[in-house]
Design a protein around this motif. Structure first.
Motif, PDB file in Angstrom:
ATOM      1  N   ARG A  10       0.819  -0.985  -0.004  1.00 58.56           N
ATOM      2  CA  ARG A  10      -0.081   0.100  -0.085  1.00 58.56           C
ATOM      3  C   ARG A  10       1.121   1.168  -0.082  1.00 58.56           C
ATOM      4  N   LEU A  13      -0.298   4.700   3.084  1.00 61.84           N
ATOM      5  CA  LEU A  13      -0.309   4.467   4.498  1.00 61.84           C
ATOM      6  C   LEU A  13       0.495   5.602   5.190  1.00 61.84           C
ATOM      7  N   THR A  46      -5.014  -6.761  11.105  1.00 59.47           N
ATOM      8  CA  THR A  46      -4.218  -5.950  10.197  1.00 59.47           C
ATOM      9  C   THR A  46      -3.038  -5.427  10.895  1.00 59.47           C
ATOM     10  N   SER A  48       0.351  -2.586   9.993  1.00 63.92           N
ATOM     11  CA  SER A  48       0.900  -1.687   8.980  1.00 63.92           C
ATOM     12  C   SER A  48       2.343  -1.669   9.175  1.00 63.92           C
ATOM     13  N   LEU A  86      -0.023  -5.061   5.876  1.00 59.51           N
ATOM     14  CA  LEU A  86      -0.020  -3.774   4.978  1.00 59.51           C
ATOM     15  C   LEU A  86       1.264  -3.208   4.793  1.00 59.51           C
ATOM     16  N   CYS A  87       2.111  -3.248   3.970  1.00 62.27           N
ATOM     17  CA  CYS A  87       3.211  -2.700   3.505  1.00 62.27           C
ATOM     18  C   CYS A  87       3.540  -1.370   2.793  1.00 62.27           C
ATOM     19  N   ALA A  88       3.984  -0.355   3.581  1.00 63.72           N
ATOM     20  CA  ALA A  88       3.826   0.996   3.084  1.00 63.72           C
ATOM     21  C   ALA A  88       4.919   1.117   2.041  1.00 63.72           C
TER      22      ALA A  88
END
Length: 115
Positions: A10, A13, A46, A48, A86-88
């Protein structure tokens, strides 16, 4: 347990305004966030993750510390249905995907060896 984990990139983020001194501190913070959601009845969890280099840390060691901690959490909480990581951005996705594929993935991705 590994089949419950999904890694997604993502680019939008926002990085939280928190400070950690070590990758292990970050890993414990991530687990505390999972535990907070879990105790409130959530089973689709989830986290991040951000590029460890932006924090001045080694990408591999940081990603491994976080993934190891969250996998331990999943093994202790077997009724969790899914964990989305979720990988920024590209740096985070690269660091976490590499460690995931190396240590945890049930099936290793195919690599083109330039034959």
């Amino acid at each position: 347990m590994t089949e419950k984990v999904i890694l997604q990139r993502r680019d939008d983020l926002p990085m939280p305004l928190i400070a950690h001194h070590t990758p292990q501190d970050l890993a414990q913070w991530q687990v505390s966030q999972l535990d907070w959601a879990y105790t409130r009845g959530e089973r689709d969890l989830t986290i991040s993750c951000f590029d460890p280099a932006q924090m001045g840390w080694d990408g591999g060691k940081t990603a491994y510390a976080v993934l190891r901690a969250v996998m331990d959490f999943l093994y202790d909480h077997r009724d969790v249905e899914r964990l989305t990581v979720l990988c920024a951005g590209e740096g985070a996705f690269r660091a976490y995907s590499l460690q995931w594929n190396f240590w945890f993935a049930a099936h290793k991705p195919q690599h083109d060896h330039g034959a």
